[in-house]
Design a protein around this motif. Structure first.
Motif, PDB file in Angstrom:
ATOM      1  N   LEU A 335       5.790   2.307  -5.537  1.00 28.35           N
ATOM      2  CA  LEU A 335       5.684   3.714  -5.930  1.00 28.35           C
ATOM      3  C   LEU A 335       4.298   4.254  -5.596  1.00 28.35           C
ATOM      4  CD1 LEU A 335       7.576   3.762  -9.351  1.00 28.35           C
ATOM      5  CD2 LEU A 335       8.337   4.729  -7.168  1.00 28.35           C
ATOM      6  N   ALA A 336       3.265   3.411  -5.754  1.00 32.13           N
ATOM      7  CA  ALA A 336       1.916   3.823  -5.365  1.00 32.13           C
ATOM      8  C   ALA A 336       1.852   4.066  -3.857  1.00 32.13           C
ATOM      9  CB  ALA A 336       0.897   2.756  -5.778  1.00 32.13           C
ATOM     10  N   VAL A 337       2.521   3.222  -3.096  1.00 35.04           N
ATOM     11  CA  VAL A 337       2.584   3.402  -1.644  1.00 35.04           C
ATOM     12  C   VAL A 337       3.271   4.713  -1.298  1.00 35.04           C
ATOM     13  CG1 VAL A 337       3.683   2.529   0.457  1.00 35.04           C
ATOM     14  CG2 VAL A 337       2.491   0.944  -1.066  1.00 35.04           C
ATOM     15  N   LEU A 338       4.392   4.999  -1.953  1.00 34.53           N
ATOM     16  CA  LEU A 338       5.160   6.202  -1.638  1.00 34.53           C
ATOM     17  C   LEU A 338       4.412   7.477  -1.999  1.00 34.53           C
ATOM     18  CD1 LEU A 338       8.754   5.142  -2.750  1.00 34.53           C
ATOM     19  CD2 LEU A 338       7.807   5.176  -0.437  1.00 34.53           C
ATOM     20  N   SER A 339       3.391   7.364  -2.827  1.00 35.82           N
ATOM     21  CA  SER A 339       2.617   8.543  -3.248  1.00 35.82           C
ATOM     22  C   SER A 339       1.480   8.875  -2.292  1.00 35.82           C
ATOM     23  CB  SER A 339       2.042   8.295  -4.656  1.00 35.82           C
ATOM     24  OG  SER A 339       3.069   8.029  -5.578  1.00 35.82           O
ATOM     25  N   CYS A 340       1.453   8.245  -1.130  1.00 33.89           N
ATOM     26  CA  CYS A 340       0.284   8.340  -0.238  1.00 33.89           C
ATOM     27  C   CYS A 340       0.457   9.277   0.946  1.00 33.89           C
ATOM     28  CB  CYS A 340      -0.101   6.945   0.250  1.00 33.89           C
ATOM     29  SG  CYS A 340      -0.799   5.899  -1.040  1.00 33.89           S
ATOM     30  N   GLY A 341       1.050  10.444   0.740  1.00 28.33           N
ATOM     31  CA  GLY A 341       1.029  11.456   1.790  1.00 28.33           C
ATOM     32  C   GLY A 341       2.100  11.302   2.839  1.00 28.33           C
ATOM     33  N   THR A 342       1.716  11.381   4.125  1.00 28.18           N
ATOM     34  CA  THR A 342       2.671  11.345   5.234  1.00 28.18           C
ATOM     35  C   THR A 342       3.255   9.937   5.393  1.00 28.18           C
ATOM     36  OG1 THR A 342       1.031  10.740   6.900  1.00 28.18           O
ATOM     37  CG2 THR A 342       1.297  13.096   6.418  1.00 28.18           C
ATOM     38  N   PHE A 343       4.275   9.839   6.237  1.00 27.33           N
ATOM     39  CA  PHE A 343       4.907   8.535   6.454  1.00 27.33           C
ATOM     40  C   PHE A 343       3.915   7.557   7.061  1.00 27.33           C
ATOM     41  CE2 PHE A 343       7.523   5.458   8.799  1.00 27.33           C
ATOM     42  CZ  PHE A 343       8.304   5.008   7.748  1.00 27.33           C
ATOM     43  N   ASP A 445      12.686  -0.881   3.845  1.00 24.30           N
ATOM     44  CA  ASP A 445      13.465  -1.990   3.279  1.00 24.30           C
ATOM     45  C   ASP A 445      13.041  -2.275   1.843  1.00 24.30           C
ATOM     46  OD1 ASP A 445      14.818  -2.464   5.705  1.00 24.30           O
ATOM     47  OD2 ASP A 445      13.204  -3.762   6.428  1.00 24.30           O
ATOM     48  N   VAL A 446      11.739  -2.399   1.635  1.00 27.23           N
ATOM     49  CA  VAL A 446      11.222  -2.798   0.323  1.00 27.23           C
ATOM     50  C   VAL A 446      11.450  -1.697  -0.709  1.00 27.23           C
ATOM     51  CG1 VAL A 446       9.176  -3.547  -0.942  1.00 27.23           C
ATOM     52  CG2 VAL A 446       9.539  -4.315   1.409  1.00 27.23           C
ATOM     53  N   ALA A 447      11.223  -0.447  -0.307  1.00 23.33           N
ATOM     54  CA  ALA A 447      11.438   0.669  -1.238  1.00 23.33           C
ATOM     55  C   ALA A 447      12.892   0.724  -1.699  1.00 23.33           C
ATOM     56  CB  ALA A 447      11.035   1.982  -0.576  1.00 23.33           C
ATOM     57  N   LEU A 448      13.825   0.510  -0.778  1.00 20.72           N
ATOM     58  CA  LEU A 448      15.246   0.563  -1.130  1.00 20.72           C
ATOM     59  C   LEU A 448      15.654  -0.620  -2.001  1.00 20.72           C
ATOM     60  CD1 LEU A 448      16.762   1.803   2.255  1.00 20.72           C
ATOM     61  CD2 LEU A 448      16.575   3.077   0.115  1.00 20.72           C
ATOM     62  N   MET A 449      14.936  -1.745  -1.880  1.00 23.87           N
ATOM     63  CA  MET A 449      15.234  -2.892  -2.742  1.00 23.87           C
ATOM     64  C   MET A 449      14.762  -2.655  -4.171  1.00 23.87           C
ATOM     65  SD  MET A 449      14.654  -6.372  -0.499  1.00 23.87           S
ATOM     66  CE  MET A 449      13.218  -5.938   0.481  1.00 23.87           C
ATOM     67  N   LEU A 450      13.714  -1.852  -4.338  1.00 27.50           N
ATOM     68  CA  LEU A 450      13.092  -1.695  -5.650  1.00 27.50           C
ATOM     69  C   LEU A 450      13.403  -0.369  -6.342  1.00 27.50           C
ATOM     70  CD1 LEU A 450       9.567  -3.182  -4.858  1.00 27.50           C
ATOM     71  CD2 LEU A 450      11.205  -4.102  -6.499  1.00 27.50           C
ATOM     72  N   CYS A 451      13.771   0.647  -5.574  1.00 30.78           N
ATOM     73  CA  CYS A 451      13.898   1.993  -6.140  1.00 30.78           C
ATOM     74  C   CYS A 451      15.259   2.614  -5.822  1.00 30.78           C
ATOM     75  CB  CYS A 451      12.806   2.915  -5.593  1.00 30.78           C
ATOM     76  SG  CYS A 451      11.134   2.297  -5.784  1.00 30.78           S
ATOM     77  N   ASP A 452      15.707   3.478  -6.715  1.00 30.09           N
ATOM     78  CA  ASP A 452      16.878   4.299  -6.420  1.00 30.09           C
ATOM     79  C   ASP A 452      16.486   5.371  -5.409  1.00 30.09           C
ATOM     80  OD1 ASP A 452      18.343   2.868  -8.309  1.00 30.09           O
ATOM     81  OD2 ASP A 452      17.789   4.259  -9.929  1.00 30.09           O
TER      82      ASP A 452
END
Length: 474
Positions: A335-343, A445-452
């Motif tokens: 979630l911290a990774v996903l909060s970091c702006g652009t792809f 891959d990792v985000a989909l394994m951990l998050c809805d």
């Protein structure tokens, strides 16, 4: 059968065997154990008598890559259902033929003995395992996803592969080669005798010019530095290198050669220039008390050896890596990774997260290395991404733009030491949701394994979701 056995064993040695010090043995329950020969135990090396036993079907053996090099690649097709494995294998073979222009006659498929298949390609010269992995990943992009199954990369120094033509000890099935268009079994040992390796230039532009004897010697030298035995040793070598650099001198006596080779690999891993790496090595050695060295050992000799080993490591692009080792990633981290702006910024954040798990919470990173991490040729993209990660509190500097005074004086121009970073966000809570990930798992891959998906969309703009994520979640 005696003469045929000799010919088959010779062919096994020619095509498959890269190391005899480490091998697999399969038992009646289908599970494997790894046996390693060393000076402390009495286990035999993998030998021709064992290969003969394998062909008889009494015991089934598997082999590993030698370490940094291998002379074949195996695509290990493993699916829950045999029909799916057939479909995936045929799709893989057709992809190799149509998209990568590999002659069909050079693609060799064998039955695994259970539900899967092994797809082998053999090369006339040893190829770096890193290059084989790069080829594998390119192929898998074109193959696409496999429902209820996967196609894995084999062999590495830590993940072996079963030799063909033996007996699967659980099912009792003979692992014949099969026709690569129909997958019908070719119930003849003669097939292997007709297999010929193809040019390594088919998948790589690099010609290392190494004979089998030279590869064996290199692997022996590399093994003496404790960096090719398994993933734990690889990881330890990296931490040792980082600790030595932080300490500024050798931490054990009699380790000059080992430390020089390890730091050469570490410098290449970190994206340093070769002269910078030699300078770091010499700084460490010159700051070490004399009693740590053998009698008669001189700085002039250390310099010569440092230059020789660094040149070898950089020419062959040898890095210390434990990328086969699975790492644990927690939900709060992703979630911290996903909060970091652009792809791109998310990609770099994920790369830094994984780097910190492999090399320690405080880690080195150059712009060149970061560019490779996220697959960009733009330095601006990386510098902007790093600035963003600092702004949002994902990382903080431990060393930034520090001038290397000695190198600057020597070269007559300003040279900087590599920046160092540390993750800055909160550590995961006890009992938090987590997954084990490998080098093949990317941020999506990792985000989909951990998050809805709903959680992901809170951190991903619509355009990014449509362009990068949508096809992976549908």
């Amino acid at each position: 059968m005696g003469q045929l056995n000799k010919q088959l064993i010779k062919k096994f040695n020619e095509l498959y065997i890269q190391t005899r010090y480490k091998y697999l043995v399969q038992f009646k329950d289908g599970k494997y154990i790894t046996l390693t020969h060393n000076a402390r135990n009495k286990r035999p090396k993998l030998n021709d008598s064992m290969l003969q036993t394998h062909l008889k079907g009494d015991i089934t053996y598997g082999i590993f890559a030698g370490g940094h090099f291998n002379k074949f690649i195996t695509f290990d097709v493993d699916c829950e259902e045999h029909p799916t494995a057939r479909w995936a294998t045929l799709k893989l073979v057709n992809t190799l033929v149509q998209d990568f222009e590999i002659n069909r006659s050079d693609i060799h498929v064998s039955y695994s003995g259970s539900k899967g298949y092994h797809v082998d390609i053999f090369f006339d010269k040893p190829v770096l395992v890193t290059e084989l992995k790069s080829f594998y990943r390119s192929v898998m992009v074109n193959v696409g996803s496999i429902p209820n199954g996967q196609i894995e990369f084999r062999a590495t120094s830590t993940q072996g592969v079963k030799l063909p033509l033996g007996i699967h000890q659980k099912t009792g099935n003979r692992c014949w080669f099969v026709d690569n268009e129909t997958l019908d079994p070719i119930e003849s040992y003669d097939y292997l005798l007709e297999v010929e390796p193809i040019s390594s230039e088919t998948i790589t532009d690099n010609d290392f010019g190494l004979t089998d004897e030279q590869v064996t010697e290199f692997e022996r030298v590399a093994a003496s530095t404790d960096i090719t035995v398994n993933a734990v040793d690889l990881s330890q070598a990296l931490h040792n290198a980082a600790r030595i650099i932080e300490t500024g001198r050798l931490t054990q006596s009699g380790t000059r050669h080992k430390t020089t080779f390890t730091l050469a690999c570490f410098g290449n891993t970190q994206g340093w220039e070769s002269d910078e790496t030699v300078a770091v090595i010499m700084d460490v050695l010159l700051a070490t008390p004399g009693e740590y060295f053998s009698e008669g050992s001189t700085p002039e000799y250390w310099q010569k050896e440092a230059e020789r080993l660094v040149k070898y490591v950089f020419d062959k692009d040898i890095s210390i890596t434990d990328s086969d080792k699975q790492l644990v990633v927690y939900k709060s981290e992703i979630l911290a990774v996903l909060s970091c702006g652009t792809f791109r910024q998310k990609q770099l954040a994920y790369a830094m997260l994984i780097t910190s798990k492999r090399y320690g919470n405080i880690f080195y990173l150059t712009i060149g290395t970061a560019m490779k991490m996220i697959g960009t040729s733009s330095r601006t993209t990386v510098t902007t991404a790093v600035k963003k990660l600092v702004e949002v509190g994902f990382i903080e500097y431990q060393r930034k733009a520090e001038v290397d005074k000695a190198r600057s004086l020597e070269l007559g121009q300003v040279r900087y030491k590599p920046n160092k970073y540390q993750l800055a966000f909160d550590k995961p809570a006890e009992g938090e949701k987590s997954v084990k990930v490998s080098a093949e798992d990317d941020i999506i891959d990792v985000a989909l394994m951990l998050c809805d998906v709903s959680e992901i969309r809170k951190h991903v703009k619509r355009r990014e979701f449509d362009n990068r994520w949508k096809t992976r979640v549908s």
